[in-house]
Each structure stands twice: as C-alpha cells, then as structure tokens.
Design a protein around this motif. Structure first.
Motif, mmCIF file in Angstrom:
data_model
loop_
_atom_site.group_PDB
_atom_site.id
_atom_site.type_symbol
_atom_site.label_atom_id
_atom_site.label_comp_id
_atom_site.label_asym_id
_atom_site.label_seq_id
_atom_site.Cartn_x
_atom_site.Cartn_y
_atom_site.Cartn_z
ATOM 1 N N ASP A 218 6.324 -15.993 2.538
ATOM 2 C CA ASP A 218 5.050 -15.776 3.222
ATOM 3 C C ASP A 218 4.782 -16.733 4.288
ATOM 4 N N ASP A 219 5.727 -17.447 4.720
ATOM 5 C CA ASP A 219 5.614 -18.510 6.027
ATOM 6 C C ASP A 219 6.480 -18.096 7.071
ATOM 7 N N TYR A 220 6.549 -16.872 7.409
ATOM 8 C CA TYR A 220 6.986 -16.224 8.787
ATOM 9 C C TYR A 220 5.838 -16.297 9.755
ATOM 10 N N ASP A 221 6.321 -16.356 10.896
ATOM 11 C CA ASP A 221 5.042 -16.602 12.038
ATOM 12 C C ASP A 221 4.617 -15.159 12.556
ATOM 13 N N THR A 222 3.891 -14.754 11.277
ATOM 14 C CA THR A 222 3.343 -13.125 11.543
ATOM 15 C C THR A 222 1.887 -13.149 11.041
ATOM 16 N N ILE A 223 1.246 -12.059 11.005
ATOM 17 C CA ILE A 223 -0.140 -11.955 10.916
ATOM 18 C C ILE A 223 -0.777 -12.837 9.621
ATOM 19 N N ASP A 224 0.159 -12.643 8.554
ATOM 20 C CA ASP A 224 -0.111 -13.237 7.195
ATOM 21 C C ASP A 224 0.866 -13.725 6.565
ATOM 22 N N GLY A 225 1.965 -14.189 7.531
ATOM 23 C CA GLY A 225 3.048 -14.949 6.784
ATOM 24 C C GLY A 225 4.190 -14.258 6.393
ATOM 25 N N THR A 226 3.951 -12.793 5.997
ATOM 26 C CA THR A 226 4.994 -11.986 5.417
ATOM 27 C C THR A 226 5.694 -11.264 6.616
ATOM 28 N N GLY A 227 6.725 -10.582 6.060
ATOM 29 C CA GLY A 227 7.741 -9.875 7.200
ATOM 30 C C GLY A 227 7.089 -8.660 7.598
ATOM 31 N N VAL A 228 7.255 -8.279 9.021
ATOM 32 C CA VAL A 228 6.752 -7.295 9.412
ATOM 33 C C VAL A 228 7.716 -6.169 9.988
ATOM 34 N N ARG A 229 7.662 -4.993 9.665
ATOM 35 C CA ARG A 229 8.727 -4.104 9.846
ATOM 36 C C ARG A 229 7.846 -2.512 10.351
ATOM 37 N N ASP A 230 8.823 -1.803 10.962
ATOM 38 C CA ASP A 230 8.195 -0.662 11.554
ATOM 39 C C ASP A 230 8.395 0.497 10.471
ATOM 40 N N TYR A 231 7.599 0.906 9.991
ATOM 41 C CA TYR A 231 7.765 1.916 8.699
ATOM 42 C C TYR A 231 7.459 3.251 9.306
ATOM 43 N N ILE A 232 8.404 4.337 9.261
ATOM 44 C CA ILE A 232 8.317 5.565 9.806
ATOM 45 C C ILE A 232 8.287 6.623 8.637
ATOM 46 N N HIS A 233 7.783 7.533 8.780
ATOM 47 C CA HIS A 233 7.571 8.702 7.771
ATOM 48 C C HIS A 233 8.776 9.458 7.959
ATOM 49 N N VAL A 234 9.537 9.817 6.555
ATOM 50 C CA VAL A 234 10.642 10.423 6.769
ATOM 51 C C VAL A 234 10.738 11.813 7.278
ATOM 52 N N GLU A 235 9.496 12.491 7.505
ATOM 53 C CA GLU A 235 9.412 13.894 8.046
ATOM 54 C C GLU A 235 9.226 13.657 9.478
ATOM 55 N N ASP A 236 8.647 12.423 10.097
ATOM 56 C CA ASP A 236 8.662 12.280 11.702
ATOM 57 C C ASP A 236 10.253 12.025 12.061
ATOM 58 N N LEU A 237 10.902 11.266 11.213
ATOM 59 C CA LEU A 237 12.525 10.842 11.423
ATOM 60 C C LEU A 237 13.211 12.219 11.614
ATOM 61 N N ALA A 238 13.145 12.975 10.572
ATOM 62 C CA ALA A 238 13.885 14.164 10.636
ATOM 63 C C ALA A 238 13.488 15.020 11.771
ATOM 64 N N ARG A 239 12.243 15.271 12.374
ATOM 65 C CA ARG A 239 11.779 15.935 13.450
ATOM 66 C C ARG A 239 12.497 15.328 14.609
ATOM 67 N N GLY A 240 12.858 14.050 14.644
ATOM 68 C CA GLY A 240 13.599 13.310 15.940
ATOM 69 C C GLY A 240 15.006 13.973 15.951
ATOM 70 N N HIS A 241 15.521 14.324 14.716
ATOM 71 C CA HIS A 241 17.037 14.917 14.700
ATOM 72 C C HIS A 241 16.958 16.262 15.296
#
Ligand code: NAD
Ligand code: UFG
Length: 333
Positions: A218-241
């Motif tokens: 919880d000591d990362y340089d982020t909004i609350d110190g925890t890791g930040v990732r780009d979560y994407i819905h698997v159905e959005d991802l499937a549509r990309g294919h």
C-alpha cells in the motif's frame, strides 16, 4: 470456418459465443489442460449451436494438420497457451515449449494450407516495468518472466513471418486485465487451486473458500497506495476479437493493438466495487509488495478505437457483478 485455439478457455469461450452470434462457423482446438469439456454445453446453451471440437494438443503437428485437412479454415484466433506468471518461473521449459512450439506448429500448418489470417492473444506484460501509463503500442517492449518472454517472442515471430511473406494478416492483441464473466453466468473464469489474480481471489474470499485477501503493498505512488490496473470485462474483450478478425480480413500487415478501457482502478477500489455487488465485506490485510509488480498499468486504447472501431463499454461494477453471479451459479451446480 474460423479456428479458435484454446476455445474452451476463459477468453476463448466468450469469443466463440460472439463468433457464433455474429454468424461464423467455428472449430475449436483445445487440449483441456486448463478448461473443461462442459464449456461446450454452455456455449450451446447460450447460442443454440455446438461448435466443432477437436481435443488435441498444438504440440502434435499431425493432429493440427488434420484439422486443416478436414475443414476450410479462413482465419485463426490463437488463445491456446499457458498463462501463469509464477508457474512460468518454476517451469520455464514447459512454458517455452507449449507457447512457442505450439504457435510455430500452428503457423507452419497455416502456411501450408495458405491460411494467413491470425489474431493472437498477447498481453500488456510485453510493456515490461519501465514504461509510464497510459501505454501506447509503439513503446519499447521487454519481459520480466518466462511467460512474458513467450508473448514477446511470439509477437516477434509473427512480425518476422509477415516480413517473409506479405500475404499474412496479423493482429497482436495486447490485453490488459480481463475479468468478469458472461452475463448469463454460464461462462467465466474458474481457476484450479488458489488463484494468482486479484478478482478470482476476491471471488473466493466472498464465497467463503478463502479467508482473506492479501493486498500486495500500500506504498505505491497511486491514489491510495495500492496497485492500479486496467480491468476490462471479458465480453468487451471478446468483442474486440470479432472486430480484429474483420480487420485482418481486410488489411494485410501486422498490427499490435491494446485492448483496455484506458482507466485504472486500485486494488482497494476493486475490493469496494466487489463488496457492493456481492453484499458482503471482503476481509483483507496489507502485506509486502509482490516481486515484479508495477505501480500503475493502464492502456491508451485509441488505436483500437481508430482501427477496429472498438471501445470498452462495461464498468468495474458490472465486471464485479458478473464475476460474483458466475461464482454463485458455479457453486450451486
Ligand atoms: P485459459 O487457460 O483459460 O485458456 C487457454 C486455453 O488453451 C485452455 O483451455 C487450455 O486448455 C488451452 N491450451 C493450452 N495449451 C494448449 C495446447 N498446447 N494445445 C491445445 N490447447 C492448449 O486462458 P485465458 O485467460 O482464456 O487466456 C487466453 C490467452 O490470452 C492466453 O494465451 C493468455 O496468455 C492470454 N492472456 C490472458 C490474460 C488473462 O489475464 N486472462 C491476459 C493477457 C493475455
Ligand atoms: N493483487 C493483490 N493481491 C492478490 C493478487 C493481486 O493485491 O492476491 C494486486 C497486484 O499486486 C496488482 C493487482 O492486484 O496490483 C492486479 O494483479 P493481478 O495478478 O490480477 O494482475 P497483474 O496485473 O499482475 O497481471 C495480469 C496477468 C498477467 C498479464 C497482466 C497484463 O496475470 O499475465 O495482467 O495483462 F501479463
């Protein structure tokens, strides 16, 4: 006919559903090393169509050739591979053999049968540790573990194939963090053993089979110190294919394309969203950072918008809701 390798897996199965819904004939190759046959029943329940299935291993070239011999394959969406970062450090040879040799076998048979359209599952892991988000496709690439190396090597192999023969049409889709499940709750991610990834772990804490989540730092340089990732819905991802497939049919060449939302969420934000959707508190404790984790990783998704006319539409709340509904449905059955 579209060949989907790894089509009974997590992302593959959602993509098969959308391919069928878009009117494609689909044939799946999977060795069921990380998925189950009953996924075919679920695909049939959702779409009314049971895709053709070959229970074979990409490492067996004769078997792969048989699929091309027996079907007129116009394009391949290639998901099959091992994907656990930690495991890849423990058993690197198995990862290199499965991911690299499997892909080479596939490409050699594709070449032989003059099928030169491929959409490949790459990963944001190829951006390594040193780039600053939002990540664009032209940044320098690197890998920090054998799994990431296989993605990077396969990208390079596919680029070299195009250099040698400009009849090929290749899409390298770099996924960010796919989560969630099919809105029907029939398909989703069901990892064996203790999950390595955040949302499958939270799902099992919510369901009661794991006691509490360990938050890695919880000591990362982020909004609350925890890791930040780009979560994407698997159905959005499937549509990309589906859109990437349309793209490769029209354009020869090699394109690396990010599939992410362009938004980052912290671990604590994900916990909060999940708690709202499942109606329970998710117990957690802060522990040391996990080796190899970056503080922030999210996409610049502009290229996908420009080339594929694709944009993610589903919110983090929807991703958590679908993950939880899938967990509840799976535990009942
Ligand atoms: P998954 O494990 O659910 O699906 C992969 C499928 O491939 C499984 O069904 C497995 O049985 C099959 N398979 C593996 N090796 C095979 C072989 N040699 N021959 C035949 N079948 C084989 O994984 P997923 O989450 O659906 O990921 C699909 C692809 O996307 C993988 O290549 C993965 O590396 C990539 N990817 C996944 C993520 C993620 O977070 N899920 C992120 C970035 C990239
Ligand atoms: N995290 C925890 N506790 C856990 C698991 C994860 O705090 O038990 C944190 C991580 O530190 C990170 C975030 O939650 O900040 C997401 O971690 P994941 O393991 O879910 O995902 P990663 O971003 O580390 O990696 C995933 C895939 C990789 C892929 C990468 C980019 O596992 O294979 O996304 O696509 F390369």
């Amino acid at each position: 006919m579209i060949l989907v390798t790894g089509g009974t897996g997590y992302i593959g199965s959602h993509t098969v559903v959308q391919l069928i819904e878009a009117g494609h004939d689909v044939v799946i190759i999977d060795n069921l090393s990380n998925s189950k046959l009953d996924v075919l029943d679920k695909i049939q329940e959702i779409t009314g169509v049971r895709p053709l299935f070959y229970h074979i291993d990409l490492l067996n070239m004769d078997d792969v050739e048989r699929v091309f011999n027996q079907n007129e394959i116009k394009a391949v969406i290639h998901f099959a591979g091992f994907k656990a970062v930690g495991e890849s450090v423990q058993i690197p040879m198995a990862y290199y053999q499965n991911n690299i040799t499997g892909t080479l076998n596939l490409c050699m048979i594709m070449d032989k049968y003059k099928c030169k359209n491929i959409v490949f599952s790459s990963s944001a892991t190829v951006y390594g540790l040193n780039n600053i988000s939002p990540l664009t496709e032209d940044l320098p690439l690197s890998a920090t573990n054998p799994y990431g190396q296989t993605k990077l090597m396969i990208e390079n192999i596919l680029k070299d194939i195009y250099v040698s023969d400009d009849e090929w049409s290749i899409s390298l889709l770099r996924y960010f963090n796919p989560i969630g499940a099919h809105h029907s709750s029939l398909l989703g991610e069901n990892p064996r053993g203790i999950p390595n990834n955040l949302v499958p772990y939270i799902a099992q804490v919510a369901e009661g089979s794991l006691e509490k989540l360990k938050v890695f730092g919880d000591d990362y340089d982020t909004i609350d110190g925890t890791g930040v990732r780009d979560y994407i819905h698997v159905e959005d991802l499937a549509r990309g294919h589906i859109l990437a497939l349309n793209y490769v049919f029209k354009h020869k060449g090699v394109e690396a394309i990010n599939l992410g939302t362009g938004n980052g969420s912290s671990v604590l934000e994900v916990i909060k969203a999940y708690e709202k959707e499942c109606g329970k508190a998710i117990p957690y404790e802060i522990v040391a950072r996990r080796a190899g984790d970056v503080d922030i990783c999210f996409a610049n998704p502009q290229k996908a918008k420009d080339l594929l006319k694709w944009e993610a539409t589903k919110t983090l709340d929807e991703m958590c809701r679908d993950s939880w509904n899938f967990m509840v449905t799976t535990r009942k059955s």
